[in-house]
Design an enzyme around this catalytic site. Structure first.
Site, PDB file in Angstrom:
ATOM      1  N   ARG A 259       0.861  -1.180   0.000  1.00 40.95           N
ATOM      2  CA  ARG A 259       0.000   0.000   0.000  1.00 40.95           C
ATOM      3  C   ARG A 259       0.892   1.223   0.000  1.00 40.95           C
ATOM      4  NH1 ARG A 259      -3.548   0.912   5.168  1.00 40.95           N
ATOM      5  NH2 ARG A 259      -2.188   2.713   5.492  1.00 40.95           N
ATOM      6  N   HIS A 263      -4.262   4.861   4.155  1.00 40.04           N
ATOM      7  CA  HIS A 263      -5.498   4.112   3.874  1.00 40.04           C
ATOM      8  C   HIS A 263      -6.441   4.951   3.022  1.00 40.04           C
ATOM      9  CE1 HIS A 263      -9.239   1.953   4.397  1.00 40.04           C
ATOM     10  NE2 HIS A 263      -9.772   3.017   4.955  1.00 40.04           N
ATOM     11  N   TYR A 272       1.369   4.893  12.439  1.00 39.18           N
ATOM     12  CA  TYR A 272       1.550   3.441  12.597  1.00 39.18           C
ATOM     13  C   TYR A 272       2.535   2.812  11.607  1.00 39.18           C
ATOM     14  CZ  TYR A 272      -2.034   3.516   8.920  1.00 39.18           C
ATOM     15  OH  TYR A 272      -2.734   3.766   7.774  1.00 39.18           O
TER      16      TYR A 272
END
Lengths: 374, 327
Positions: A259, A263, A272
């Site tokens: 990724r 998000h 994170y």
């Protein structure tokens, strides 16, 4: 997708293409989808940061696997139930950059929902792409049901669904795989494992390293592919499609992808993911790797690469302008299509169907989207 | 015209629909060889085979979710949920998916699917074989909710449900399966969705009911008629879309309304009826819109004394009518 003039290998079939039974046209076609998906995705972020669209959810890093895995399916015959990162999947299956951008702007002409759904919820009946919701993995069962209908109606169709490894933990995935395996349905589940369910790393999502390991519990093949290996992904998907068409039942494919973005546009991934990890990500970008593979094989010349880049840019510029200037949906249509027919018993709101209820100047307002998906 | 039980009307209608239209399939738990736990699908497996009468694993979300997918790819599934109490694992598929598919795709996709489920108490079914779940689903735009009370309506409404292009939840009161009989014509008639029926004309009080309660309301109407109270019973038949016209014109005529339902009283279907009547027929009311409904406990208790206490019956309805008549 529009076929580009291929760089001729031996009669349009280079050694690379021949190794998976494709033509150079196919490889260039995949490359064009991947490049378009990346460019449209990058444009979405620019538009979001410029305050033109409220929300972005991205597919960057997934595109190579998506294009390759959709490739062996037959457009307008087979079915795909995509998920919110499936931009390349949708482009490979018949949607255009314009269809992605009108969805970003939620305009009336948005093919997926007429501006009713958040961006990222792609799907339309003309392309056999199932309309998608936000509770994850629900589309699993729709694809299984489509496969059931295909089997009973003897249509020869195959149904593919795609989702992240986070979604794979939903009960619907278990229920669907079990049923699809029992009835040997022409069904493929592709897990695009990017290592994160928003912020939760895969070590907190799965007790085993691979989602594919679960396939054995249903008596079906579970295949792991490198999501940056386009030909490897294609080969696995082709085998799964062939198997499904032969009536041998479902396959689970797990593509290990990355990724490249947060998000969504409302996510702060530095909370994170370490700076080191984020820096390293760019080195793993699958798009340059495929480009190099095509160059090395003589499929993609410098000239063709430049032509495609220019065409993609022109396409996305035009699509942006088109979406930007397209009309918003009319509130007078907002009560339509609850059912197939209008039903006078459904009570309209006391304020009727006029504008002036926060509809003006909506584009720059991101408050509605914040937290809605995160 | 033949006299049939409620369950016979349902079974024979499914059989006829499956003969008429090969896109109609049936899936659910034990619906195949066994013919369903209530025998609602008895004989269908033998006639139509395992492709069209599918015994599923115990996976309610899958039963509904795959029916949605199959409906999008050319079939008209009838999904049986063995007891309405077990529908909750499929709530997400019904509410997030089936109900919203047409709206969210701007009429791109529809879900022509019928979900049948036995509901209701009074059969020693306790907490998890007695529930009334209609209010959960009637709340949701995009779902049609049907509850027939006679074999005639059961057949006509089931035909309409199967042929409808949108998802229909068709709830069958299990106590009525073999206790209710009625004439069912042999022809291919339809009872339209969204139309209530006045089953007992009257002038002083409107009683709104559906399912088993529509029968109990008729019994209560006969009891109070002997005491000189004229009751109009409206059998709603379809809860959503609601036939507001029939409901409101009856209430405007009588000026009083009692709503009867077996589900828990609080936020049950009668709450919405009550609100609509208050909003749209206030000037005509001569008494408070009232309810006789199931008590607000988390389920129907098993012991027969407790179950009798829970269940709404004709006597309790008659008491409600008398109270309202005296207002």
């Amino acid at each position: 997708m529009a076929a580009t003039k291929p760089k001729a290998g031996a009669a349009g079939v280079s050694e690379l293409a021949a190794s998976v039974g494709l033509t150079d046209d196919d490889l260039i076609g995949m490359y064009r989808v991947i490049a378009t998906a990346r460019a449209v995705d990058e444009r979405m972020w620019v538009l979001n940061r410029a305050g033109r669209i409220p929300f972005v959810i991205s597919g960057q890093g997934h595109e190579d696997a998506q294009a390759a895995i959709a490739w062996p399916l037959e457009k307008r015959k087979d079915w795909i139930a995509p998920f919110y990162r499936s931009i390349a999947t949708c482009l490979a299956f018949g949607m255009q950059a314009r269809d992605i951008l009108t969805a970003q702007y939620a305009k009336a002409i948005d093919l997926s929902s007429g501006g009713r759904q958040m961006p990222g919820h792609y799907g339309n009946v003309a392309n056999n792409l199932v309309s998608l919701s936000s509770p994850v993995a629900t589309q699993m069962l729709h694809a299984v049901g489509i496969a059931l209908a295909a089997k009973l109606r003897k249509t020869g169709q195959v149904a593919l669904t795609t989702m992240g490894e986070g979604s794979s933990n939903q009960g619907d995935v278990h229920e669907g795989l079990n049923f699809a395996a029992i009835h040997k349905l022409p069904f493929i589940l592709c897990i695009e494992n990017n290592g994160y369910a928003i912020s939760v790393p895969v070590s907190k999502q799965l007790a085993v390293p691979d989602v594919a390991a679960r396939a054995s519990g249903y008596g079906i093949p579970g295949v792991i592919v490198d999501g940056a290996d386009v030909l490897g992904c294609y080969r696995a998907a082709k085998e799964a499609v062939d198997r499904a068409r032969r009536g041998e039942g479902p396959t689970l494919i797990e593509a290990k992808v990355i990724r490249l973005t947060a998000h969504s546009s409302d996510d702060q991934q530095t909370k994170y993911r370490s700076a080191e990890e984020l820096a390293d990500l760019q080195q793993q970008d699958p798009l340059p790797r495929f480009r190099k593979e095509l160059r090395d094989a003589g499929v993609l010349t410098e000239e063709l690469e430049a032509t495609i880049a220019a065409e993609v840019k022109a396409d996305i510029d035009a699509a942006t302008d088109y979406a930007e200037s397209a009309a918003d949906p009319d509130p007078r249509t907002a009560m339509k299509w609850v059912f197939a027919e209008d039903w006078p018993g459904e009570t309209p709101p006391t304020w009727g169907f006029g504008g002036g209820h926060g509809l003006e100047g909506h584009e720059g307002d991101t408050s509605a989207a914040e937290g809605a998906v995160d | 015209m033949a006299l049939k039980t409620f369950i016979e009307a349902i079974r024979e209608t499914m059989t006829e629909e499956m003969r008429r239209d090969e896109s109609v399939i049936l899936l659910g738990e034990d619906v195949g060889l066994k013919g369903g736990v209530f025998l609602a699908t008895d004989g269908l497996f033998a006639e139509f085979g395992e492709d069209r009468v599918i015994d599923t694993p115990l996976s309610e979300s899958m039963i509904i979710g795959t029916s949605i997918g199959a409906a999008m790819n050319g079939l008209r599934p009838i999904a049986e949920i063995q007891f309405a109490d077990f529908i909750h694992p499929a709530f997400n598929q019904l509410v997030s998916e089936a109900a919203r598919m047409r709206y969210r795709s701007n009429n791109g996709f529809g879900v022509p699917m019928t979900v049948r489920a036995p509901y209701g108490g009074g059969v020693h079914g306790a907490l998890y074989h007695s529930q009334s779940v209609e209010a959960f689903f009637a709340h949701v735009p995009g779902l049609k909710v049907v509850i027939p009370s006679t074999p005639y309506d059961a057949a006509g409404l089931l035909r309409s449900s199967i042929r409808d292009d949108d998802p229909v939840l068709y709830f069958e009161h299990k106590k009525m399966y073999r206790s209710v009989r009625g004439d069912v014509p042999a022809d291919d008639y339809l009872v339209p969705l969204g139309k209530a029926a006045i089953t007992h004309p009257g002038t002083q009080i409107t009683v709104l009911a559906y399912g088993l309660m529509a029968h109990y309301a008729l019994e209560a109407a006969d009891v109070v008629a002997e005491e000189g109270v004229s009751v109009e019973v409206v059998d709603l038949r379809t809860l959503r879309p609601l036939d507001k016209e029939t409901v409101l014109s009856s209430v405007k005529k009588t000026g009083k309304c009692l709503i009867v339902y077996e589900d828990n009283r609080f936020l049950g279907y009668g709450a919405e009826l009550s609100a609509i009547i208050a909003e749209e027929a206030f000037d005509y009311l001569d008494g408070p819109v009232s309810r006789v409904a199931g008590p607000d406990v988390p389920g129907v208790p098993y012991n027969h004394v407790l179950e009798d206490w829970f269940m709404v019956n004709p006597e309790k309805i008659a008491d409600g009518i008398r109270k309202l008549a005296a207002y």
